[in-house]
Design a protein around this motif. Structure first.
Motif, PDB file in Angstrom:
ATOM      1  N   ILE A   1     -12.025  25.389  19.228  1.00 18.46           N
ATOM      2  CA  ILE A   1     -12.268  25.436  20.677  1.00 18.46           C
ATOM      3  C   ILE A   1     -12.832  24.083  21.117  1.00 18.46           C
TER       4      ILE A   1
ATOM      5  N   GLU B   1     -19.562  21.182  30.764  1.00 17.32           N
ATOM      6  CA  GLU B   1     -19.351  22.631  30.910  1.00 17.32           C
ATOM      7  C   GLU B   1     -20.379  23.377  30.052  1.00 17.32           C
TER       8      GLU B   1
ATOM      9  N   SER C   1     -14.386  28.136  33.061  1.00 17.72           N
ATOM     10  CA  SER C   1     -13.774  26.808  33.076  1.00 17.72           C
ATOM     11  C   SER C   1     -13.261  26.482  34.476  1.00 17.72           C
ATOM     12  N   ASP C   2     -13.970  26.994  35.471  1.00 13.66           N
ATOM     13  CA  ASP C   2     -13.527  26.805  36.858  1.00 13.66           C
ATOM     14  C   ASP C   2     -14.685  26.257  37.692  1.00 13.66           C
TER      15      ASP C   2
ATOM     16  N   ARG D   1     -15.619  30.991  25.950  1.00 10.73           N
ATOM     17  CA  ARG D   1     -14.169  30.770  25.981  1.00 10.73           C
ATOM     18  C   ARG D   1     -13.421  31.797  25.119  1.00 10.73           C
TER      19      ARG D   1
ATOM     20  N   ILE E   1     -12.895  35.093  27.014  1.00 14.08           N
ATOM     21  CA  ILE E   1     -11.837  35.167  28.031  1.00 14.08           C
ATOM     22  C   ILE E   1     -10.515  34.607  27.497  1.00 14.08           C
ATOM     23  N   GLY E   2     -10.521  34.176  26.243  1.00 12.62           N
ATOM     24  CA  GLY E   2      -9.286  33.670  25.629  1.00 12.62           C
ATOM     25  C   GLY E   2      -8.783  32.382  26.248  1.00 12.62           C
ATOM     26  N   ALA E   3      -9.714  31.512  26.664  1.00  7.23           N
ATOM     27  CA  ALA E   3      -9.289  30.245  27.301  1.00  7.23           C
ATOM     28  C   ALA E   3      -9.564  29.068  26.376  1.00  7.23           C
ATOM     29  N   GLY E   4      -8.528  28.314  26.071  1.00  5.53           N
ATOM     30  CA  GLY E   4      -8.699  27.086  25.300  1.00  5.53           C
ATOM     31  C   GLY E   4      -9.060  27.315  23.845  1.00  5.53           C
TER      32      GLY E   4
END
Ligand code: KG4
Ligand code: ZN
Length: 381
Positions: free
Chosen positions: A135, A141, A176-177, A362, A365-368
């Motif tokens: 990751i 962040e 990530s927003d 991350r 939420i399964g991001a990156g």
């Protein structure tokens, strides 16, 4: 010597670690986080509930104070020498073998290229040896999300990140927003504090010889008069939420030169009024941060970017460990009916825990989360 956060951190997480049953320990996903973006070599193992299972940190501050600033090749060499023992210490103290971690998270941006490279190379070797997902983490962040490890904070919230490399104001809408509202047009508050501390030769002061410039200024300020040097807040006419610290810092360089001439001392010697200069500069930096953040809050209210009642201002990054700056921001949030949320100082400055926690956020939420790292590169800027 590797510093362990739990030895001096007064906060609740070591207790949470003790209470964890073997059963719940097994069910949790855990992430190993590795941080080498600047001058701290740090690693931690954190689980989904936010429990810190193990961590280690080695600061290079004392070495860089001697050279009058961070020399990237020196930082790189020290990271290379220490990364293995730091990661090992974090993993061993967690009691969780590397085979059992769910993923490895590492800072890949922004930071010093040579420093980022050490952490990334080391991590990718682990990723390949243990066949783990990777990751990649954005250092800012991670600073922004640290608060969510400590308490429940729902999105969206306003976040002010003040460190040695950055000054950013954003609305955090999700993991990530981020909606960027403002940033420094020149240098960061940490850089300005470090430069003024260096120009004042505070590292020659008996009580400040081993701490960062920002900490030295904070230490001396209570002994001084904050009205000693008066300067108007930068960018008062700018109708945006940006910051500027270079002009202020230059003005202080000029004042320090004048004071040295008056006292008949050379650059490098301690001024008798060093505490007054420190108090004035700390106050000026705090004042500028408050003014620009106030504009951002008004903008958020006008555009309805935050919850209508008890919205939060999260402040993090190394400079956020400064009590005077926190109090100034607290006065602001009280007057605007907002909550001020700051991690404890140990979690405001760079550490591995925030990287591991960002990995957990991350992963959830399964991001990156990358299975293939063939094209993985670091990005200094
Ligand atoms: O977040 P951080 O550990 O590293 C970066 O990502 O840059 O921040 C380091 C910066 C340094 O400029 C240091 O002087 C400043 O944070 N700092 C402080 C304090 N502790 C660290 N500045 C003011 N007051 C402090 N107590
Ligand atoms: Zn940082």
């Amino acid at each position: 010597m590797i510093r362990k956060l739990c030895n001096f951190c007064k906060h609740a997480w070591p207790l949470r670690k003790q209470k964890l049953s073997t059963q719940s320990a097994r069910c949790q996903r855990v992430v190993l986080g590795i941080e080498t973006s600047c001058d701290d070599t740090a690693a931690a193992v954190v689980d989904e509930s936010g429990t810190i299972r193990g961590q280690a940190l080695l600061s290079q501050t004392q070495v860089h104070l001697k050279t009058g600033g961070i020399v990237p090749t020196v930082a790189q060499q020290l990271h290379k020498e220490n990364i293995h023992s730091v990661v090992n210490e974090a993993v061993l103290s967690s009691g969780i073998p590397l085979q059992e971690v769910s993923a490895i998270a590492t800072t890949v941006m922004p930071g010093l290229a040579l420093s980022l490279g050490v952490g990334l190379t080391y991590s990718l070797n682990l990723v390949k040896s243990y066949n783990k997902p990777f990751i990649p983490i954005h250092h800012m962040e991670a600073h922004a999300l640290t608060i969510r490890l400590l308490q429940q904070v729902e999105f969206p919230f306003l976040v002010l990140l003040i460190s040695g490399g950055h000054c950013l104001l954003s609305v955090a809408n999700g993991v990530s927003d981020f909606l960027l509202l403002g940033q420094s047009l020149d240098e960061s508050p940490g850089e300005a504090l470090d430069k003024v501390a260096r120009r004042l030769s505070l590292s020659t002061h008996a009580d400040c010889s081993s701490v960062s410039g920002g900490q030295a200024i904070e230490y001396l300020a209570p002994f001084g008069d904050k009205e000693f040097i008066k300067s108007s807040a930068p960018m008062a006419q700018h109708k945006d939420c940006n910051f500027s610290f270079a002009g202020l810092r230059n003005h202080y360089y000029y004042c320090i030169q004048q004071l040295e001439d008056q006292e008949g001392i050379q650059k490098g010697a301690l001024l008798s009024c060093a505490a007054d200069v420190a108090a004035s500069f700390q106050h000026t930096v705090a004042h500028h941060l408050v003014k620009r953040t106030q504009r951002a809050i008004l903008f958020c209210k006008q555009e309805r970017l935050l919850p209508s009642s008890k919205a939060s201002l999260v402040v993090s990054g190394g400079v956020a460990s400064n009590e005077y700056i926190r109090k100034a921001l607290q006065t602001l949030t009280d007057s605007m009916d907002m909550s001020l949320l700051c991690p404890p100082p140990e979690l405001c400055t760079d550490n591995g825990i925030m990287i591991a926690w960002n990995g957990i956020e991350r992963l959830r939420i399964g991001a990156g989360v990358l299975e293939n790292v063939d094209h993985m590169r670091y990005e200094p800027r």
